[in-house]
Design a protein around this motif. Structure first.
Motif, short mmCIF file in Angstrom:
data_model
loop_
_atom_site.label_atom_id
_atom_site.label_comp_id
_atom_site.label_asym_id
_atom_site.label_seq_id
_atom_site.Cartn_x
_atom_site.Cartn_y
_atom_site.Cartn_z
N PRO A 88 0.82 -1.20 0.00
CA PRO A 88 0.00 0.00 0.00
C PRO A 88 0.86 1.26 0.00
CG PRO A 88 -0.01 -0.96 2.17
CD PRO A 88 0.86 -1.84 1.32
N MET A 89 1.64 1.46 -1.07
CA MET A 89 2.46 2.68 -1.14
C MET A 89 2.82 2.95 -2.60
SD MET A 89 6.01 1.16 0.48
CE MET A 89 5.27 0.42 1.92
N PHE A 92 7.80 5.20 -5.59
CA PHE A 92 8.89 5.96 -4.98
C PHE A 92 9.09 5.55 -3.51
CE2 PHE A 92 10.86 9.54 -2.81
CZ PHE A 92 11.92 9.82 -3.67
N ARG A 100 16.17 2.60 4.64
CA ARG A 100 15.91 2.32 6.06
C ARG A 100 17.19 2.25 6.91
NH1 ARG A 100 15.28 2.96 10.42
NH2 ARG A 100 14.33 1.68 12.01
N TRP A 105 13.56 8.75 11.27
CA TRP A 105 12.12 8.92 11.05
C TRP A 105 11.87 9.68 9.76
CZ3 TRP A 105 7.71 11.90 10.66
CH2 TRP A 105 6.52 11.25 11.01
N TRP A 116 15.72 8.50 -5.75
CA TRP A 116 15.39 8.97 -7.09
C TRP A 116 16.45 8.52 -8.10
CZ3 TRP A 116 11.24 10.26 -9.45
CH2 TRP A 116 11.33 10.83 -10.73
N GLN A 129 5.23 7.98 -9.07
CA GLN A 129 4.09 8.35 -8.22
C GLN A 129 2.92 7.38 -8.34
OE1 GLN A 129 5.06 10.54 -6.19
NE2 GLN A 129 6.86 10.98 -7.43
N GLU A 134 -0.36 -1.37 -8.60
CA GLU A 134 -0.97 -1.23 -9.93
C GLU A 134 0.00 -1.52 -11.07
OE1 GLU A 134 -2.37 2.76 -9.86
OE2 GLU A 134 -4.17 2.27 -8.73
N GLN B 2 19.32 16.06 -15.89
CA GLN B 2 19.32 15.16 -14.74
C GLN B 2 18.90 15.90 -13.47
OE1 GLN B 2 19.89 11.85 -15.07
NE2 GLN B 2 19.35 11.58 -12.94
N ALA B 5 15.21 16.46 -13.43
CA ALA B 5 14.51 15.22 -13.11
C ALA B 5 14.58 14.96 -11.60
CB ALA B 5 15.12 14.06 -13.88
N THR B 8 11.95 16.96 -9.81
CA THR B 8 10.55 16.55 -9.90
C THR B 8 10.25 15.38 -8.97
OG1 THR B 8 11.16 15.24 -11.80
CG2 THR B 8 10.05 17.33 -12.24
N GLY B 9 11.12 14.38 -8.99
CA GLY B 9 10.84 13.19 -8.19
C GLY B 9 10.83 13.49 -6.71
N VAL B 10 11.85 14.18 -6.26
CA VAL B 10 11.97 14.46 -4.83
C VAL B 10 10.88 15.43 -4.39
CG1 VAL B 10 13.49 15.47 -3.09
CG2 VAL B 10 14.42 13.95 -4.84
N ALA B 12 7.94 15.78 -5.76
CA ALA B 12 6.65 15.10 -5.75
C ALA B 12 6.46 14.36 -4.42
CB ALA B 12 6.55 14.12 -6.91
N TYR B 13 7.53 13.76 -3.94
CA TYR B 13 7.42 13.06 -2.65
C TYR B 13 7.19 14.06 -1.52
CZ TYR B 13 8.52 10.20 1.38
OH TYR B 13 8.45 9.56 2.59
N LEU B 16 3.70 15.01 -1.57
CA LEU B 16 2.88 13.92 -1.07
C LEU B 16 2.85 13.91 0.46
CD1 LEU B 16 1.35 11.31 -2.04
CD2 LEU B 16 3.48 10.09 -1.64
N ARG B 20 -0.22 14.68 3.10
CA ARG B 20 -0.59 13.76 4.18
C ARG B 20 -0.63 14.48 5.52
NH1 ARG B 20 3.00 8.71 2.11
NH2 ARG B 20 1.51 8.05 0.55
N TRP B 219 8.71 3.02 10.08
CA TRP B 219 9.49 2.48 8.96
C TRP B 219 9.54 0.97 8.99
CZ3 TRP B 219 10.70 4.59 4.61
CH2 TRP B 219 10.90 5.98 4.52
N ASN B 222 6.40 -0.52 7.82
CA ASN B 222 6.34 -0.43 6.35
C ASN B 222 7.12 -1.59 5.73
OD1 ASN B 222 4.94 1.94 6.52
ND2 ASN B 222 6.70 3.26 6.10
N GLY B 280 -0.40 4.30 2.79
CA GLY B 280 0.01 3.16 3.60
C GLY B 280 1.26 3.36 4.44
N ARG B 283 4.20 5.83 9.18
CA ARG B 283 4.56 7.05 9.91
C ARG B 283 3.37 8.02 9.92
NH1 ARG B 283 8.88 9.92 7.32
NH2 ARG B 283 7.89 9.16 5.43
N ARG B 336 -8.81 3.80 -6.27
CA ARG B 336 -7.55 3.06 -6.35
C ARG B 336 -7.57 1.89 -5.39
NH1 ARG B 336 -3.06 6.64 -4.55
NH2 ARG B 336 -4.57 7.53 -3.15
#
Lengths: 257, 339
Positions: A88-89, A92, A100, A105, A116, A129, A134, B2, B5, B8-10, B12-13, B16, B20, B219, B222, B280, B283, B336
């Motif tokens: 469920p993630m 990325f 880890r 944290w 990345w 993302q 999926e 590079q 790129a 964008t990835g970092v 986006a996280y 996110l 949350r 963590w 997870n 999911g 944390r 989803r």
């Protein structure tokens, strides 16, 4: 960097590994070969510290079992044969799990960048993302590899990392692993079924048969018609081509072609 | 190229995790609002403003409503976090203290406490609930460690245990005195109205210390989802984590229901609701579960007290009647896969 001396491992009902020894230097790509049930996965699990064999596994000059798990995870990354199908993630986040050993944290900028970079090395930027559950099976396998690369360990132990990949992606992944070995001096141990892939990319090969080392050395020395017949029970034709030796399976020994 | 790129990835996280955190704040705000409303409404007509202005109904306010709301917060967060942790540890979205029989075990233990020591002996009731919750949790853990145990096996084992303990509770009722039967039946409805300050202290002692312990292992939880082998290779002591997390979940479940009785469904719905909101990552998931569980309990309790006032409907009944349709609506509407 990693040495195994005379290791054996028994499951309750059967003996799987018998007196296996090997050593891996930085920058080497070692292919572990052998038919189903020969002990490849068990050997890799012993080397990764997931199983405790008799005999000795030495990582970075110390007995593997005496290396604290957190420190071991910074030295050695393990990709098991079975990658989870549902998590469920996002993709990325699944790759970020590899950080880890360095995290408490909150991921630091360098953790996010390492994740990345690993994603980009495997060409997964577009999927970053998406939900992990999926994506396709081959993509999940690449995510598992990216997770291991994000770990930035000095050693990669991988159980059939190309089994769900199509031809193109198999070649890409093998090229990538060789580049990691060459440029970063990473030691790579991988179990593979595709002998031609091993012949082409591995710097050394180890052929297992019923839990014992049948042969070990340069891929050309190990992948001979006689040894393959003994280890796999298959007659092969070995042809020298422009891209190195190629093996063509002809017939199962004692079976019908 | 590079560098772009990378960004964008970092980024986006980062976005996110920001979203949350924002959703957790929204949940917290909703929870605070519902706590205020809970303090203001009740079968007694004393509103919050009246209470604050005149101080006349101070007794109702401090001895009934405040304990009730605090107990609701504790129970909701305890059940939901216990559920989220159980789901992670057993890698099973169907798992919760209820579907695994842990709650029935706690119910049987509480009934045993009532029969042996009387309903006034809070410690016996709480101890019985905890003891049997623990036994059930350990049994489920044992089943989970058997090699062939699939998620289906675990849920089947939980259902079987649920039947076993409800039979045990029935037997206690059969053998008990009328007064004991009444106490057991009343307990089984689930009710926040009997919460005393002592109850709250004991429940808080069982639930609150577990929260930070579990939150800090986000963590590692997870990683458990990614598989034991992968988790172990990344430095997690899988067996110890699983045992500790399941014991803490059992402790929280027992703490949540030992005084208030069976408040169904929060342990299953709370975590899933939180997962739909924040994803999911444990944390975020665990704090969000605590908030959403507490919110569900307070809202259900408010409705139970006001819908048919002056009659109060026990909260265990309201959570099931409200929670089940709500949960189905979420399941059907979701776009989803969340697990």
């Amino acid at each position: 960097m990693l040495t195994a001396r005379n290791i054996s491992y028994d499951y309750p009902d059967r003996q799987v590994l018998r007196g296996v020894s090997l050593s891996l230097a930085p920058g080497e790509v070692l292919a572990v070969l052998g038919q189903n049930g020969a002990g490849k996965s068990t050997l890799l699990r012993c080397l990764a510290g997931a199983l405790k064999p008799t005999g000795q596994v030495v990582l970075d000059g110390r007995p593997l079992q005496s290396v604290p798990p957190g420190e071991r995870a910074r030295l050695l990354a393990f990709v098991p044969q079975h990658v989870p199908t549902r998590l469920p993630m996002t993709v990325f986040e699944a790759v970020l799990l590899g950080r880890r050993p360095y995290l408490s944290w909150r991921p630091r900028p360098q953790d996010l960048e390492a994740a990345w970079e690993a994603l980009s090395l495997l060409g997964l930027e577009e999927l970053a993302q998406r939900e992990f559950s999926e994506i396709s099976g081959g993509q999940r396998q690449k995510v598992a590899l990216a997770r291991a690369l994000a770990q930035e360990s000095r050693l990669l132990v991988m159980d059939e990392p190309t089994s769900s990949l199509d031809l193109r992606h198999q070649l890409e992944v093998m090229t990538l692993l060789c580049a990691q070995a060459e440029e970063r001096d990473t030691g790579v141990i991988l179990a593979v079924h595709d002998l031609n892939l091993a012949a082409r990319y591995a710097s050394r090969a180890l052929l297992l048969c019923s839990g014992r080392v049948l042969a070990e050395g340069a891929p050309d020395e190990v992948l001979t018609e006689a040894l393959i017949r003994e280890a796999y029970g298959v007659d092969v034709l070995r042809v020298q081509t422009g891209a190195g030796a190629m093996l063509f399976p002809l017939s199962a020994v004692g079976g019908r072609a | 190229m590079q560098v772009a790129a990378d960004k964008t990835g970092v980024e986006a996280y980062g976005a996110l995790t920001g979203r949350r955190a924002a959703r957790i704040l929204v949940l917290a705000a909703l929870l605070a609002a519902s706590a205020v409303v809970s303090l203001a409404v009740g079968s007694s007509s004393a509103g919050l403003r009246d209470t604050l202005r005149t101080g006349l109904d101070g007794v109702i306010f401090w001895e009934l409503r405040v304990p009730r709301v605090l107990m609701g917060l504790l129970v909701g967060s305890g059940l939901a976090v216990g559920g989220a942790v159980t789901q992670a540890v057993l890698k099973n979205p169907l798992a919760s203290p209820f579907t695994l029989g842990v709650a029935s075990g706690a119910g049987f233990g509480a009934a045993l406490g009532i029969v042996l020591a009387g309903a006034i002996a809070k410690w016996a009731v709480a101890g019985g609930a905890f003891g049997f919750a623990l036994v059930t949790a350990l049994f489920i853990l044992g089943v989970a460690r058997m090699k062939s145990a699939t998620p289906e096996t675990l849920v089947l084992a939980g259902v079987a245990i649920m039947f076993l303990f409800s039979a045990g509770t029935s037997l206690l009722q059969f053998l008990g005195t009328e007064q004991q039967i009444q106490a057991i039946v009343f307990w089984s409805f689930g009710n926040l109205s009997r919460a005393s300050w002592t109850d709250i202290l004991i429940a808080a002692g069982m639930i609150l210390p577990a929260l930070p312990l579990l939150f800090l292992r986000g963590w590692d939880l997870n990683l458990l989802l990614a598989g034991d082998e992968m988790a172990a290779s990344l430095g997690v002591n899988v067996d110890r984590l699983r045992l500790a997390a399941l014991l803490l979940a059992a402790l929280m479940t027992a703490g949540a229901i030992c005084f208030t009785g069976v408040i169904g469904f929060i342990g299953l719905v709370g975590p899933h609701l939180a997962r739909m909101m924040v994803g999911g990552d444990h944390r975020f998931l665990l704090p969000a579960s605590a908030l959403s569980g507490a919110l569900l309990v307070l809202v259900s309790d408010c409705l139970g007290r006001t819908l048919f006032a002056p009659h109060m409907i026990p909260i265990g009944i309201v959570t099931a009647f409200l929670g089940v349709p709500f949960f189905f609506a979420l399941l059907i509407r979701r776009k989803r896969e969340f697990w």
